[in-house]
Every structure is written in structure tokens, then in C-alpha cells.
Design a protein around this motif. Structure first.
Motif, PDB file in Angstrom:
ATOM      1  N   ILE A 170       0.045  -0.726   1.169  1.00 31.19           N
ATOM      2  CA  ILE A 170       1.198   0.067   1.583  1.00 31.19           C
ATOM      3  C   ILE A 170       2.263  -0.908   2.075  1.00 31.19           C
ATOM      4  O   ILE A 170       2.150  -1.468   3.161  1.00 31.19           O
ATOM      5  N   PRO A 171       3.308  -1.144   1.249  1.00 29.13           N
ATOM      6  CA  PRO A 171       4.306  -2.152   1.579  1.00 29.13           C
ATOM      7  C   PRO A 171       5.297  -1.684   2.631  1.00 29.13           C
ATOM      8  O   PRO A 171       5.440  -0.492   2.888  1.00 29.13           O
ATOM      9  N   GLY A 172       5.982  -2.641   3.225  1.00 31.52           N
ATOM     10  CA  GLY A 172       7.036  -2.372   4.191  1.00 31.52           C
ATOM     11  C   GLY A 172       6.930  -3.312   5.365  1.00 31.52           C
ATOM     12  O   GLY A 172       5.920  -3.981   5.551  1.00 31.52           O
ATOM     13  N   CYS A 173       8.003  -3.368   6.132  1.00 32.60           N
ATOM     14  CA  CYS A 173       8.017  -4.251   7.297  1.00 32.60           C
ATOM     15  C   CYS A 173       8.845  -3.609   8.419  1.00 32.60           C
ATOM     16  O   CYS A 173       9.994  -3.981   8.610  1.00 32.60           O
ATOM     17  N   PRO A 174       8.247  -2.697   9.138  1.00 34.01           N
ATOM     18  CA  PRO A 174       6.958  -2.027   8.912  1.00 34.01           C
ATOM     19  C   PRO A 174       7.119  -0.881   7.916  1.00 34.01           C
ATOM     20  O   PRO A 174       8.229  -0.389   7.716  1.00 34.01           O
ATOM     21  N   PRO A 175       6.024  -0.423   7.333  1.00 30.99           N
ATOM     22  CA  PRO A 175       6.113   0.745   6.454  1.00 30.99           C
ATOM     23  C   PRO A 175       6.521   1.979   7.258  1.00 30.99           C
ATOM     24  O   PRO A 175       6.133   2.131   8.417  1.00 30.99           O
ATOM     25  N   HIS A 176       7.274   2.832   6.635  1.00 30.57           N
ATOM     26  CA  HIS A 176       7.655   4.099   7.268  1.00 30.57           C
ATOM     27  C   HIS A 176       6.399   4.973   7.383  1.00 30.57           C
ATOM     28  O   HIS A 176       5.549   4.956   6.482  1.00 30.57           O
ATOM     29  N   PRO A 177       6.245   5.729   8.454  1.00 36.30           N
ATOM     30  CA  PRO A 177       5.055   6.578   8.601  1.00 36.30           C
ATOM     31  C   PRO A 177       4.835   7.521   7.415  1.00 36.30           C
ATOM     32  O   PRO A 177       3.700   7.748   7.005  1.00 36.30           O
ATOM     33  N   LEU A 178       5.915   8.049   6.852  1.00 40.02           N
ATOM     34  CA  LEU A 178       5.755   8.934   5.702  1.00 40.02           C
ATOM     35  C   LEU A 178       5.279   8.175   4.467  1.00 40.02           C
ATOM     36  O   LEU A 178       4.587   8.731   3.618  1.00 40.02           O
ATOM     37  N   THR A 179       5.627   6.896   4.361  1.00 31.29           N
ATOM     38  CA  THR A 179       5.128   6.063   3.271  1.00 31.29           C
ATOM     39  C   THR A 179       3.620   5.914   3.399  1.00 31.29           C
ATOM     40  O   THR A 179       2.888   5.980   2.410  1.00 31.29           O
ATOM     41  N   PHE A 180       3.144   5.724   4.623  1.00 30.11           N
ATOM     42  CA  PHE A 180       1.701   5.615   4.864  1.00 30.11           C
ATOM     43  C   PHE A 180       0.996   6.907   4.470  1.00 30.11           C
ATOM     44  O   PHE A 180       0.011   6.892   3.723  1.00 30.11           O
ATOM     45  N   ILE A 181       1.508   8.025   4.943  1.00 34.23           N
ATOM     46  CA  ILE A 181       0.876   9.315   4.646  1.00 34.23           C
ATOM     47  C   ILE A 181       0.879   9.581   3.144  1.00 34.23           C
ATOM     48  O   ILE A 181      -0.137   9.946   2.562  1.00 34.23           O
ATOM     49  N   TYR A 182       2.032   9.377   2.502  1.00 38.98           N
ATOM     50  CA  TYR A 182       2.136   9.612   1.066  1.00 38.98           C
ATOM     51  C   TYR A 182       1.186   8.707   0.279  1.00 38.98           C
ATOM     52  O   TYR A 182       0.480   9.170  -0.624  1.00 38.98           O
ATOM     53  N   GLY A 183       1.175   7.435   0.610  1.00 40.05           N
ATOM     54  CA  GLY A 183       0.309   6.496  -0.099  1.00 40.05           C
ATOM     55  C   GLY A 183      -1.159   6.850   0.038  1.00 40.05           C
ATOM     56  O   GLY A 183      -1.903   6.854  -0.945  1.00 40.05           O
ATOM     57  N   LEU A 184      -1.572   7.146   1.243  1.00 42.53           N
ATOM     58  CA  LEU A 184      -2.981   7.471   1.481  1.00 42.53           C
ATOM     59  C   LEU A 184      -3.380   8.780   0.803  1.00 42.53           C
ATOM     60  O   LEU A 184      -4.420   8.853   0.143  1.00 42.53           O
TER      61      LEU A 184
END
Length: 108
Positions: free
Chosen positions: A78-92
């Protein structure tokens, strides 16, 4: 995330996966190995953020323990610096949906 069946637990012995965020340093390598070994199979490993994925701004430092990560099967980046919380949820959720759909069809 609990409504999707995803709970965070205090012990890796009760987890289906581990999420690594930040850099993995030589000082943390043994703790990471113990955590990974305590996780029951099948083991899910998620790298969260640029520092976990590549070392981020610390890339090239002699204090990083990248060799241990290279031995693990990484399931999700899950890329980003930091990844957005929605990016984490979507990716997972996307990963779990694909994995679950594959197991229903008889795929490993």
C-alpha cells in the motif's frame, strides 16, 4: 473496518496477518521475525507506506534490515507517504475480495 470483519489484535498469535509500517531496522529485525513466526498460517503480510516498501527517505542506510523482508512473501503493498486511510481500507478490501473470490472458485 470491523464491519468488514477486519479487527486489529494485540498479539500476532491471534492475527491472520501483519501490517508493517515504517522502516525495518536492524534493531527491529529480531522482533519482526518473532512476530511473523508467532502468526498462524496462512500468513498475510502487508507493507504500508513508502518506508515499509522501500525504506523511504532512509533507503540505502546501513541500519535497515531489508534482507529479512526479501525472504517473506509480501501479499499487499500500500503506497504513500503516509498512505491515506481510505487507500489502506480500499487496498485491503480489494485484496481480500480477490482472495476470497479465488478460494470460492477452487483456486488457492
Amino acid at each position: 473496518m470491523g464491519r468488514f470483519g477486519i479487527e486489529f489484535v494485540a498479539s500476532s498469535r491471534h492475527a491472520d496477518g501483519i501490517m508493517l509500517s515504517g522502516t525495518t531496522t536492524r534493531n527491529m529485525e529480531q522482533a519482526l521475525a518473532a512476530t511473523y513466526e508467532a502468526e498462524p498460517a496462512p500468513k498475510l503480510v502487508v507493507l504500508f507506506g513508502a518506508c515499509a516498501i522501500s525504506g523511504g527517505i532512509f533507503q540505502g542506510s546501513d541500519q535497515l534490515a531489508r534482507k529479512y523482508l526479501e525472504r517473506l512473501k509480501i501479499d499487499l503493498y500500500i503506497p504513500g507517504c503516509p498512505p491515506h486511510p481510505l487507500t489502506f481500507i480500499y487496498g485491503l478490501l480489494t485484496y481480500l475480495r480477490k482472495t476470497h473470490a479465488g478460494s470460492k472458485a477452487g483456486n488457492p
